[in-house]
Design a protein around this motif. Structure first.
Motif, PDB file in Angstrom:
ATOM      1  N   HIS A  68      -0.275   1.831   3.757  1.00  0.00           N
ATOM      2  CA  HIS A  68       0.986   2.340   4.270  1.00  0.00           C
ATOM      3  C   HIS A  68       1.807   3.100   3.223  1.00  0.00           C
ATOM      4  O   HIS A  68       2.881   3.597   3.538  1.00  0.00           O
ATOM      5  CB  HIS A  68       1.802   1.201   4.883  1.00  0.00           C
ATOM      6  N   LEU A 109     -12.771  -3.213   3.763  1.00  0.00           N
ATOM      7  CA  LEU A 109     -12.100  -2.092   4.402  1.00  0.00           C
ATOM      8  C   LEU A 109     -13.152  -1.265   5.113  1.00  0.00           C
ATOM      9  O   LEU A 109     -14.113  -0.807   4.501  1.00  0.00           O
ATOM     10  CB  LEU A 109     -11.374  -1.238   3.360  1.00  0.00           C
ATOM     11  N   ASP A 139      -0.084   1.192  14.111  1.00  0.00           N
ATOM     12  CA  ASP A 139      -0.623  -0.090  13.679  1.00  0.00           C
ATOM     13  C   ASP A 139      -0.948  -0.918  14.908  1.00  0.00           C
ATOM     14  O   ASP A 139      -0.232  -0.884  15.899  1.00  0.00           O
ATOM     15  CB  ASP A 139       0.393  -0.866  12.837  1.00  0.00           C
ATOM     16  N   VAL A 150      -5.953  -9.222   1.719  1.00  0.00           N
ATOM     17  CA  VAL A 150      -5.809  -8.302   2.840  1.00  0.00           C
ATOM     18  C   VAL A 150      -4.399  -7.718   2.910  1.00  0.00           C
ATOM     19  O   VAL A 150      -4.229  -6.531   3.211  1.00  0.00           O
ATOM     20  CB  VAL A 150      -6.247  -8.964   4.168  1.00  0.00           C
ATOM     21  N   LEU A 151      -3.375  -8.499   2.598  1.00  0.00           N
ATOM     22  CA  LEU A 151      -2.002  -7.992   2.655  1.00  0.00           C
ATOM     23  C   LEU A 151      -1.785  -6.871   1.640  1.00  0.00           C
ATOM     24  O   LEU A 151      -1.110  -5.876   1.939  1.00  0.00           O
ATOM     25  CB  LEU A 151      -0.990  -9.117   2.436  1.00  0.00           C
ATOM     26  N   GLY A 156      -1.614  -6.374  12.006  1.00  0.00           N
ATOM     27  CA  GLY A 156      -1.667  -6.078  10.579  1.00  0.00           C
ATOM     28  C   GLY A 156      -3.060  -5.907  10.034  1.00  0.00           C
ATOM     29  O   GLY A 156      -3.274  -6.030   8.832  1.00  0.00           O
ATOM     30  N   ARG A 157      -4.008  -5.615  10.884  1.00  0.00           N
ATOM     31  CA  ARG A 157      -5.385  -5.472  10.409  1.00  0.00           C
ATOM     32  C   ARG A 157      -6.010  -4.132  10.748  1.00  0.00           C
ATOM     33  O   ARG A 157      -7.056  -3.803  10.220  1.00  0.00           O
ATOM     34  CB  ARG A 157      -6.263  -6.583  10.993  1.00  0.00           C
ATOM     35  N   THR A 201     -11.325  -8.417   0.471  1.00  0.00           N
ATOM     36  CA  THR A 201     -11.115  -7.758   1.757  1.00  0.00           C
ATOM     37  C   THR A 201     -12.189  -6.704   1.960  1.00  0.00           C
ATOM     38  O   THR A 201     -12.569  -6.005   1.021  1.00  0.00           O
ATOM     39  CB  THR A 201      -9.728  -7.081   1.780  1.00  0.00           C
ATOM     40  N   MET A 216      -5.137   0.063  11.282  1.00  0.00           N
ATOM     41  CA  MET A 216      -4.234   1.202  11.196  1.00  0.00           C
ATOM     42  C   MET A 216      -4.984   2.401  11.771  1.00  0.00           C
ATOM     43  O   MET A 216      -5.986   2.831  11.209  1.00  0.00           O
ATOM     44  CB  MET A 216      -3.844   1.471   9.752  1.00  0.00           C
ATOM     45  N   LEU A 226      -9.148  -3.867   8.391  1.00  0.00           N
ATOM     46  CA  LEU A 226      -9.196  -4.768   7.244  1.00  0.00           C
ATOM     47  C   LEU A 226      -9.709  -6.125   7.692  1.00  0.00           C
ATOM     48  O   LEU A 226      -9.170  -6.714   8.628  1.00  0.00           O
ATOM     49  CB  LEU A 226      -7.802  -4.915   6.637  1.00  0.00           C
ATOM     50  N   TRP A 238      -3.346  -3.776   3.089  1.00  0.00           N
ATOM     51  CA  TRP A 238      -2.522  -3.292   4.196  1.00  0.00           C
ATOM     52  C   TRP A 238      -1.315  -2.522   3.660  1.00  0.00           C
ATOM     53  O   TRP A 238      -1.003  -1.425   4.124  1.00  0.00           O
ATOM     54  CB  TRP A 238      -2.066  -4.480   5.040  1.00  0.00           C
ATOM     55  N   GLU A 239      -0.662  -3.070   2.656  1.00  0.00           N
ATOM     56  CA  GLU A 239       0.501  -2.408   2.072  1.00  0.00           C
ATOM     57  C   GLU A 239       0.109  -1.079   1.423  1.00  0.00           C
ATOM     58  O   GLU A 239       0.823  -0.086   1.541  1.00  0.00           O
ATOM     59  CB  GLU A 239       1.191  -3.328   1.072  1.00  0.00           C
TER      60      GLU A 239
END
Length: 157
Positions: free
Chosen positions: A22, A97, A64, A14-15, A68-69, A95, A71, A87, A18-19
């Motif tokens: 962005h 989406l 956000d 998931v991270l 962190g999940r 993950t 956006m 996410l 997320w990145e």
């Protein structure tokens, strides 16, 4: 307003997803019609968009939330689009989406032309599905390379 919801499962933590969301400057790599993308300020982005023969500059606001999940984003001009990416971690390496897109069909037609009614909805659905697939492919390739498996399946020695 019309609402479209789609989702895709991705083989990535998931991270990492997320990145990737962005990395605004990389939107042209996976969002059809986005020719240029530049973040500016803390939560703003400027997109150069071409759909059919229509070219537009679109400013967006990105926020956000959800630890962190989630956006969320919205356009700041006449097109009036808004949406959110959510996410959901399925396990440490997978993950889901989900995207929710809200748009005014008449505004989309007025700004970009093209079909109306069911044909327009179908075209937007196909485009969003393809964008999700491009996002998945880009992210999975990046994660696979980062894990030391540059030539394909990370599960084979």
């Amino acid at each position: 307003m019309t609402t479209l919801e789609e989702q895709i499962d991705i083989t990535a933590p998931v991270l990492a997803a997320w990145e990737q969301l962005h990395r605004v400057h990389e939107y042209p790599r996976f969002v059809d019609g986005v020719r240029t993308a530049h973040p500016h300020g803390r939560n703003l982005a400027h997109l150069g968009v071409r759909i059919g023969s229509a070219e537009r500059s679109v400013d967006t606001e990105i926020t956000d939330r959800g630890r962190g999940r989630v956006m969320a984003w919205r356009t700041l001009d006449s097109v009036h689009l808004s949406g959110a990416f959510a996410l959901l971690p399925l396990d440490p390496e997978h993950t889901r989406l989900q995207i929710r897109l809200e748009y005014d069909p008449e505004a989309v037609h007025r700004e970009f032309g093209g079909p109306r009614g069911f044909a327009q909805a179908g075209a937007i659905e196909r485009t969003v599905r393809e964008d999700l697939e491009h996002f998945r492919d880009l992210l999975e390739a990046r994660v696979t390379t980062a894990n030391g498996h540059p030539h394909g399946n990370p599960h084979t020695p």
